[in-house]
Design an enzyme around this catalytic site. Structure first.
Site, PDB file in Angstrom:
ATOM      1  N   PRO A 168       3.001  -1.799   5.730  1.00  0.00           N
ATOM      2  CA  PRO A 168       2.604  -2.992   6.483  1.00  0.00           C
ATOM      3  C   PRO A 168       3.842  -3.798   6.864  1.00  0.00           C
ATOM      4  O   PRO A 168       4.698  -4.064   6.021  1.00  0.00           O
ATOM      5  CB  PRO A 168       1.724  -3.767   5.485  1.00  0.00           C
ATOM      6  CG  PRO A 168       2.184  -3.300   4.131  1.00  0.00           C
ATOM      7  CD  PRO A 168       2.607  -1.881   4.305  1.00  0.00           C
ATOM      8  N   MET A 169       3.955  -4.163   8.147  1.00  0.00           N
ATOM      9  CA  MET A 169       5.106  -4.919   8.635  1.00  0.00           C
ATOM     10  C   MET A 169       4.638  -6.017   9.569  1.00  0.00           C
ATOM     11  O   MET A 169       3.985  -5.736  10.589  1.00  0.00           O
ATOM     12  CB  MET A 169       6.100  -3.988   9.339  1.00  0.00           C
ATOM     13  CG  MET A 169       6.824  -3.043   8.397  1.00  0.00           C
ATOM     14  SD  MET A 169       7.814  -1.804   9.258  1.00  0.00           S
ATOM     15  CE  MET A 169       6.523  -0.634   9.747  1.00  0.00           C
ATOM     16  N   CYS A 200       6.035  -9.466  -0.659  1.00  0.00           N
ATOM     17  CA  CYS A 200       6.757 -10.072   0.462  1.00  0.00           C
ATOM     18  C   CYS A 200       7.521 -11.297  -0.016  1.00  0.00           C
ATOM     19  O   CYS A 200       6.918 -12.257  -0.504  1.00  0.00           O
ATOM     20  CB  CYS A 200       5.775 -10.469   1.559  1.00  0.00           C
ATOM     21  SG  CYS A 200       6.581 -11.266   2.967  1.00  0.00           S
ATOM     22  N   GLN A 208      -4.381  -5.064   4.793  1.00  0.00           N
ATOM     23  CA  GLN A 208      -3.604  -5.808   3.809  1.00  0.00           C
ATOM     24  C   GLN A 208      -3.847  -7.308   3.931  1.00  0.00           C
ATOM     25  O   GLN A 208      -3.867  -7.862   5.028  1.00  0.00           O
ATOM     26  CB  GLN A 208      -2.096  -5.559   3.935  1.00  0.00           C
ATOM     27  CG  GLN A 208      -1.367  -6.149   2.710  1.00  0.00           C
ATOM     28  CD  GLN A 208       0.130  -6.090   2.781  1.00  0.00           C
ATOM     29  OE1 GLN A 208       0.730  -6.658   3.675  1.00  0.00           O
ATOM     30  NE2 GLN A 208       0.747  -5.413   1.814  1.00  0.00           N
ATOM     31  N   HIS A 223       7.907  -1.380  -3.655  1.00  0.00           N
ATOM     32  CA  HIS A 223       9.192  -1.417  -2.950  1.00  0.00           C
ATOM     33  C   HIS A 223      10.269  -1.436  -4.026  1.00  0.00           C
ATOM     34  O   HIS A 223      10.329  -2.346  -4.838  1.00  0.00           O
ATOM     35  CB  HIS A 223       9.273  -2.667  -2.074  1.00  0.00           C
ATOM     36  CG  HIS A 223      10.491  -2.691  -1.199  1.00  0.00           C
ATOM     37  ND1 HIS A 223      10.457  -3.122   0.101  1.00  0.00           N
ATOM     38  CD2 HIS A 223      11.782  -2.346  -1.427  1.00  0.00           C
ATOM     39  CE1 HIS A 223      11.661  -3.043   0.625  1.00  0.00           C
ATOM     40  NE2 HIS A 223      12.489  -2.570  -0.284  1.00  0.00           N
ATOM     41  N   GLY A 271       8.801   2.324   6.403  1.00  0.00           N
ATOM     42  CA  GLY A 271       8.601   1.189   7.290  1.00  0.00           C
ATOM     43  C   GLY A 271       9.545   1.172   8.469  1.00  0.00           C
ATOM     44  O   GLY A 271       9.226   1.644   9.562  1.00  0.00           O
ATOM     45  N   ASN A 281       8.301   3.012  -2.037  1.00  0.00           N
ATOM     46  CA  ASN A 281       8.620   2.377  -0.759  1.00  0.00           C
ATOM     47  C   ASN A 281      10.038   1.816  -0.842  1.00  0.00           C
ATOM     48  O   ASN A 281      10.498   1.448  -1.909  1.00  0.00           O
ATOM     49  CB  ASN A 281       7.595   1.265  -0.481  1.00  0.00           C
ATOM     50  CG  ASN A 281       7.926   0.418   0.727  1.00  0.00           C
ATOM     51  OD1 ASN A 281       7.890  -0.806   0.650  1.00  0.00           O
ATOM     52  ND2 ASN A 281       8.247   1.040   1.836  1.00  0.00           N
ATOM     53  N   GLY A 282      10.708   1.758   0.307  1.00  0.00           N
ATOM     54  CA  GLY A 282      12.029   1.158   0.355  1.00  0.00           C
ATOM     55  C   GLY A 282      13.120   2.178   0.630  1.00  0.00           C
ATOM     56  O   GLY A 282      13.277   3.137  -0.119  1.00  0.00           O
TER      57      GLY A 282
END
Length: 433
Positions: free
Chosen positions: A24-25, A113, A83, A209, A275, A250-251
């Protein structure tokens, strides 16, 4: 964009229970980007951008809930996850019912976030300071989607999941102290948070992340670059918690090769989530079904991309005819494609140049409803026109994101995770009374 050829899929990178997800971004993974993404990959798990409960409620009141929350594809065309970001269990529960209404396979709580918007309240990465509140939010979401699913007669409710960081720190100094204490301590801290939040709430999937979130002193972009990646923490905890909750990494996943390396080293992971790579190179999604899931190709990557752009053109026409979406929102996914094509160039062979020209032609056809009739010819004019439709704010954000993704992709040597820099920061801190 990958190579040519048709036929059977490659040996799958993912194990049967694993998945490849698009992260999600904010302002990127909109319904429109996800429409294009779904045409490029039928198997990738797609997340919406984060929605706050108030935004969901306002969209309902204004009759634009579908414009904000509608799925990218029909039910059964691939998993999609809604999300949410918030810290009020009751408000999150009300918003979560939209996941059932619009047919999402999952609903995710954002606890990762570190942006100013999220960090200003007790949600986003701030939730990692309060495991009990996080658990209450997850429980409320689960109860809401269970009830909504029963009301609709659905056999299964959406899966409730969590997205978080390895750890949360107020400052860079505190983050450095955490790293000096070692990966073992970070793993135990993350374990304690997840056991008191996700596991307690019955949540069975968490995307992590693999960086710390620094709440003060780093911008959201810097939070994606400055704290070092610690995938070892995520992989080790995935092995420890495999019976209670499954972890997705993630990341820093900036290519298929990087994802393959990570999964090969840690098969206990539930999958990978990428992402910025896919914002910088959205057409790379055309390879996901074959490379990661081992599916037989639906044609070569060029054919998949051209069909996807054609389908997106139909989406643009439908949205404009219905007056549902502003042109700027519809133009952004196409601007991302244009930037990728510009970056790739024509290649060194006539065959590659022909493939590139076919993609530019498909892009121009998809963009035509959004452009002035007299916008002229040429690739550069098309790029500028798409950027103009997107607006200055979107254009500036896109340029910053591409620069960030390019820097990340250029980093060939891994950054030291517990090097002399962290020790120096700790040593320089004044003695505590």
């Amino acid at each position: 964009l990958g190579g040519e050829g048709e036929g059977a899929g490659a040996t799958p990178v993912l194990l049967p229970a694993q998945s490849f997800a698009v992260a999600p971004m904010r302002e990127y993974t909109t319904r429109h980007f996800n429409v294009l993404a779904r045409q490029l990959s039928s198997r990738a798990v797609l997340y919406t951008e984060m929605h706050k409960p108030r935004a969901v409620a306002e969209a309902r009141e204004q009759g634009r809930a579908h414009a904000l929350l509608g799925r990218a594809g029909a039910a059964g065309e691939g998993a999609e996850v809604l999300q949410l970001g918030g810290d009020c269990p009751r408000a999150l529960a009300r918003a979560a019912r939209a996941a059932v209404e619009f047919g999402y396979e999952g609903v995710d709580l954002n606890a990762g976030c570190p942006s100013v918007v999220a960090g200003g309240g007790a949600f986003g990465a701030s939730l990692m300071r309060d495991a009990e509140l996080t658990a209450s939010c997850l429980e409320a979401i689960a109860e809401a989607v269970d009830a909504a699913s029963r009301e609709r007669g659905d056999s299964l409710p959406p899966v409730v999941s969590l997205k978080c960081r390895v750890a949360v720190a107020e400052t860079e100094d505190e983050a450095a102290v955490q790293r000096v204490m070692g990966e073992g301590a970070l793993k135990e801290g993350l374990r304690e948070f997840l056991e008191r939040s996700a596991v307690r709430a019955g949540c069975r999937h968490v995307a992590v992340h693999a960086r710390q979130a620094v709440m003060r002193g780093l911008s959201p972009a810097a939070n994606r670059e400055v704290p070092p990646l610690m995938h070892g923490v995520v992989a080790a905890l995935a092995a420890d918690l495999s019976g209670a909750v499954r972890l997705t990494a993630n990341g820093g996943i900036d290519s298929a090769e990087r994802a393959r390396e990570l999964l090969s080293a840690a098969p206990q992971l539930a999958g990978v989530m990428a992402g910025r790579w896919l914002i910088r190179r959205p057409l790379d999604l055309a390879e996901v079904d074959s490379v990661f899931y081992g599916e037989a190709r639906r044609g070569d990557s060029l054919a998949i991309a051209v069909r996807a752009l054609s389908a997106y053109s139909e989406h643009v026409n439908d949205e404009l005819a219905a007056g549902v979406a502003p042109p700027a929102e519809l133009a952004l996914p196409l601007a991302l494609v244009a930037a990728q094509l510009e970056e790739d160039g024509d290649g060194s062979s006539p065959a590659t140049a022909a493939r590139t020209q076919a993609l530019w032609s498909a892009l121009e056809e998809a963009a035509a409803p959004l452009l002035r009739e007299d916008f002229g010819d040429g690739r550069r004019r098309l790029v500028k026109e798409l950027q103009g439709v997107g607006g200055k704010k979107v254009g500036a954000k896109h340029r910053r994101t591409r620069a960030e993704a390019t820097r990340a992709a250029a980093q060939t040597a891994p950054r030291a995770e517990h090097g002399r820099g962290d020790a120096a920061v700790v040593a320089a801190r004044p003695a505590q009374a």
